[in-house]
Design a protein around this motif. Structure first.
Motif, PDB file in Angstrom:
ATOM      1  N   ALA A  36       7.184   4.689  -9.411  1.00 37.80           N
ATOM      2  CA  ALA A  36       6.870   5.669  -8.366  1.00 37.80           C
ATOM      3  C   ALA A  36       6.203   4.945  -7.210  1.00 37.80           C
ATOM      4  N   LEU A  37       6.707   5.185  -5.997  1.00 32.66           N
ATOM      5  CA  LEU A  37       6.134   4.566  -4.803  1.00 32.66           C
ATOM      6  C   LEU A  37       5.312   5.603  -4.054  1.00 32.66           C
ATOM      7  N   LEU A  38       3.986   5.433  -4.086  1.00 35.06           N
ATOM      8  CA  LEU A  38       3.059   6.361  -3.442  1.00 35.06           C
ATOM      9  C   LEU A  38       2.498   5.710  -2.185  1.00 35.06           C
ATOM     10  N   ILE A  39       2.880   6.257  -1.036  1.00 38.05           N
ATOM     11  CA  ILE A  39       2.398   5.751   0.250  1.00 38.05           C
ATOM     12  C   ILE A  39       1.621   6.867   0.935  1.00 38.05           C
ATOM     13  N   GLY A  40       0.360   6.602   1.272  1.00 39.46           N
ATOM     14  CA  GLY A  40      -0.444   7.628   1.917  1.00 39.46           C
ATOM     15  C   GLY A  40      -1.809   7.094   2.277  1.00 39.46           C
ATOM     16  N   HIS A  41      -2.750   8.025   2.468  1.00 38.35           N
ATOM     17  CA  HIS A  41      -4.118   7.632   2.813  1.00 38.35           C
ATOM     18  C   HIS A  41      -5.080   8.563   2.104  1.00 38.35           C
ATOM     19  N   GLN A  42      -6.018   7.965   1.355  1.00 35.27           N
ATOM     20  CA  GLN A  42      -6.993   8.725   0.570  1.00 35.27           C
ATOM     21  C   GLN A  42      -6.268   9.741  -0.323  1.00 35.27           C
ATOM     22  N   CYS A  43      -5.311   9.219  -1.067  1.00 34.62           N
ATOM     23  CA  CYS A  43      -4.433  10.074  -1.874  1.00 34.62           C
ATOM     24  C   CYS A  43      -4.683   9.886  -3.372  1.00 34.62           C
TER      25      CYS A  43
ATOM     26  N   ASP B 192      -2.176   2.486   0.036  1.00 34.43           N
ATOM     27  CA  ASP B 192      -3.121   3.437   0.626  1.00 34.43           C
ATOM     28  C   ASP B 192      -3.716   2.812   1.883  1.00 34.43           C
ATOM     29  N   ALA B 193      -3.338   3.350   3.035  1.00 29.95           N
ATOM     30  CA  ALA B 193      -3.831   2.795   4.301  1.00 29.95           C
ATOM     31  C   ALA B 193      -3.877   3.893   5.355  1.00 29.95           C
ATOM     32  N   ALA B 194      -4.759   3.727   6.317  1.00 32.73           N
ATOM     33  CA  ALA B 194      -4.919   4.724   7.375  1.00 32.73           C
ATOM     34  C   ALA B 194      -3.633   4.919   8.173  1.00 32.73           C
ATOM     35  N   GLU B 195      -2.826   3.852   8.238  1.00 34.38           N
ATOM     36  CA  GLU B 195      -1.549   3.943   8.978  1.00 34.38           C
ATOM     37  C   GLU B 195      -0.607   4.982   8.382  1.00 34.38           C
ATOM     38  N   TYR B 196      -0.843   5.352   7.121  1.00 37.30           N
ATOM     39  CA  TYR B 196       0.077   6.263   6.436  1.00 37.30           C
ATOM     40  C   TYR B 196      -0.548   7.630   6.161  1.00 37.30           C
ATOM     41  N   GLN B 197      -1.610   7.964   6.914  1.00 34.82           N
ATOM     42  CA  GLN B 197      -2.204   9.287   6.748  1.00 34.82           C
ATOM     43  C   GLN B 197      -1.200  10.371   7.116  1.00 34.82           C
ATOM     44  N   HIS B 198      -0.459  10.124   8.199  1.00 30.64           N
ATOM     45  CA  HIS B 198       0.599  11.038   8.627  1.00 30.64           C
ATOM     46  C   HIS B 198       1.915  10.272   8.539  1.00 30.64           C
TER      47      HIS B 198
ATOM     48  N   PRO C 141      -3.653  11.225 -18.627  1.00 32.05           N
ATOM     49  CA  PRO C 141      -2.865  10.126 -18.056  1.00 32.05           C
ATOM     50  C   PRO C 141      -2.040   9.384 -19.102  1.00 32.05           C
ATOM     51  N   VAL C 142      -0.793   9.094 -18.750  1.00 35.83           N
ATOM     52  CA  VAL C 142       0.090   8.345 -19.653  1.00 35.83           C
ATOM     53  C   VAL C 142       0.633   7.078 -18.991  1.00 35.83           C
ATOM     54  N   VAL C 143       0.453   6.952 -17.676  1.00 33.50           N
ATOM     55  CA  VAL C 143       0.934   5.775 -16.959  1.00 33.50           C
ATOM     56  C   VAL C 143      -0.235   4.834 -16.702  1.00 33.50           C
ATOM     57  N   GLU C 144      -0.205   3.678 -17.322  1.00 37.59           N
ATOM     58  CA  GLU C 144      -1.312   2.730 -17.195  1.00 37.59           C
ATOM     59  C   GLU C 144      -1.041   1.637 -16.165  1.00 37.59           C
ATOM     60  N   ASN C 145       0.244   1.367 -15.909  1.00 43.92           N
ATOM     61  CA  ASN C 145       0.608   0.270 -15.016  1.00 43.92           C
ATOM     62  C   ASN C 145       0.570   0.740 -13.560  1.00 43.92           C
ATOM     63  N   VAL C 146      -0.529   0.480 -12.885  1.00 41.73           N
ATOM     64  CA  VAL C 146      -0.691   0.866 -11.474  1.00 41.73           C
ATOM     65  C   VAL C 146      -0.895  -0.397 -10.647  1.00 41.73           C
ATOM     66  N   ILE C 147      -0.043  -0.584  -9.658  1.00 39.95           N
ATOM     67  CA  ILE C 147      -0.107  -1.762  -8.789  1.00 39.95           C
ATOM     68  C   ILE C 147      -0.483  -1.321  -7.380  1.00 39.95           C
ATOM     69  N   THR C 148      -1.460  -1.972  -6.806  1.00 35.08           N
ATOM     70  CA  THR C 148      -1.869  -1.661  -5.427  1.00 35.08           C
ATOM     71  C   THR C 148      -1.388  -2.764  -4.493  1.00 35.08           C
ATOM     72  N   LEU C 149      -0.664  -2.364  -3.444  1.00 31.51           N
ATOM     73  CA  LEU C 149      -0.187  -3.314  -2.448  1.00 31.51           C
ATOM     74  C   LEU C 149      -0.954  -3.106  -1.143  1.00 31.51           C
ATOM     75  N   GLU C 150      -1.144  -4.181  -0.428  1.00 32.09           N
ATOM     76  CA  GLU C 150      -1.866  -4.113   0.846  1.00 32.09           C
ATOM     77  C   GLU C 150      -0.919  -4.102   2.042  1.00 32.09           C
ATOM     78  N   THR C 151       0.386  -4.051   1.771  1.00 35.03           N
ATOM     79  CA  THR C 151       1.382  -4.127   2.841  1.00 35.03           C
ATOM     80  C   THR C 151       1.277  -2.926   3.774  1.00 35.03           C
ATOM     81  N   THR C 152       1.203  -3.173   5.062  1.00 34.38           N
ATOM     82  CA  THR C 152       1.239  -2.089   6.049  1.00 34.38           C
ATOM     83  C   THR C 152       2.173  -2.485   7.186  1.00 34.38           C
ATOM     84  N   ILE C 153       2.923  -1.509   7.643  1.00 32.74           N
ATOM     85  CA  ILE C 153       3.810  -1.713   8.788  1.00 32.74           C
ATOM     86  C   ILE C 153       3.463  -0.650   9.827  1.00 32.74           C
TER      87      ILE C 153
END
Length: 321
Positions: A44-51, A71-77, A171-183
């Protein structure tokens, strides 16, 4: 183009607070993407801000093996211009990229497909194999079996064709990866959002939908639809003709160019049943039609039909409900 793994990436639709119903149905669609009977791993790809609330819900979705969080401010909207580039960057490692066939998915995935130089499988209603899907054509009058030879299969799933995915209490999903990529979007910016707020359920999630058409005659008469919907705890819909006449806003339009719904009960009031409207609601479990024209096309798909003057029928119906 070489793919790095045989796996599915689901682009999550949300409002930074909660998962959309359409996304929960898209997750269910991924269970049909199998290789020798085994379901492909689902990320699952979750892109947002304070989500974080959305992340907590995602962790309870059964069948998800990994969650990728950006999770980045650029993706709030969400803006399609920079989101699509980010999805293409992450998605190039997957064999399948999937999103709901909502306004969100329809805005994003064609751009992702173009960036990855592949085709798109739109409005998928069934998945037969790794490369073959079923999708409606001619406003739903026919179904086409489509095979894609692209290295990456990009598809939007029609929500009305799939049930909600099962969710666990914990919770059943343990594998959570955080990326810092922002465009950053260079050529567009978020200005404002106009969204109708209502205590009624959202159209895609409602088990009861009451829709009105041109037969109601005016915006004031559309109150009959609203009253019945409130009594039944349902959502409000409308035909294209009612929207064009200004009876209600276009976000309530049901049909080929509006929302596709499949509630337990669909009540069509003063709607003749043009093929474009039928394409958006004919998969409803029970369809009730009220129209003064006995030859109206809506009666061909209705389980129950009432021929008569809606201005006489509706007050009596409201009283008895």
């Amino acid at each position: 183009m070489e793919t790095k793994q045989l796996a599915t990436l689901v682009v999550v639709e949300h409002d930074n607070q909660s998962l959309s119903v359409d996304t929960l149905k898209a997750f269910n669609a991924t269970s049909k993407i199998t290789d020798d009977g085994a379901t492909l791993p689902v990320s699952a790809l979750l892109i947002g801000h304070q989500c974080s609330a959305v992340l907590d819900a995602l962790k309870r979705v059964q069948g998800v093996s990994q969650i990728i969080v950006i999770d980045a401010a650029e993706y709030q909207h969400p803006l399609a211009e920079n989101l699509s580039a980010l999805i293409a960057e992450v998605g190039k490692a997957y064999s399948h990229i999937l999103a709901p066939a909502s306004t969100f998915g329809k805005n994003l995935l064609p751009r992702v497909a173009a960036l990855l130089d592949v085709g798109q499988l739109s409005d998928v209603v069934a998945i037969e194999s790794l490369d073959t899907v079923i999708r409606p054509i001619y406003a739903g009058n026919a179904l086409a079996r489509v095979r894609s030879n692209d290295a990456i299969k990009i598809m939007t799933a029609r929500s009305s064709a799939f049930d909600l995915v099962a969710m666990s209490d914990s919770p059943v999903v343990e594998n959570v990866i955080t990326l810092e990529t922002t465009i950053v979007a260079e050529h567009s910016e978020f200005i404002s959002q106009q969204k109708v707020k209502s205590s009624r359920p959202e159209l895609p999630a409602a088990s009861v939908v009451v829709s009105g058409g041109r037969g109601l005659g005016s915006k004031e008469n559309f109150a009959l639809v609203e009253q019945l919907a409130d009594k039944l705890g349902g959502a409000i819909g409308a035909s294209r003709a009612a929207v064009d006449a200004g009876f209600v806003s276009n976000d309530l339009q049901v049909g080929q160019t509006g929302k596709i719904v499949a509630p337990q009960l669909y009540i069509a009031i003063g709607i003749s049943g043009a093929i474009q409207h039928l394409a958006g609601m004919k998969d409803s479990k029970v369809i009730v039609a009220i129209n003064s024209d006995p030859d109206a096309p809506i009666f061909q798909v209705a389980d129950y039909g009432l021929v008569g003057d809606l201005f006489e029928i509706m007050p009596e119906l409201l009283e008895k409900v």
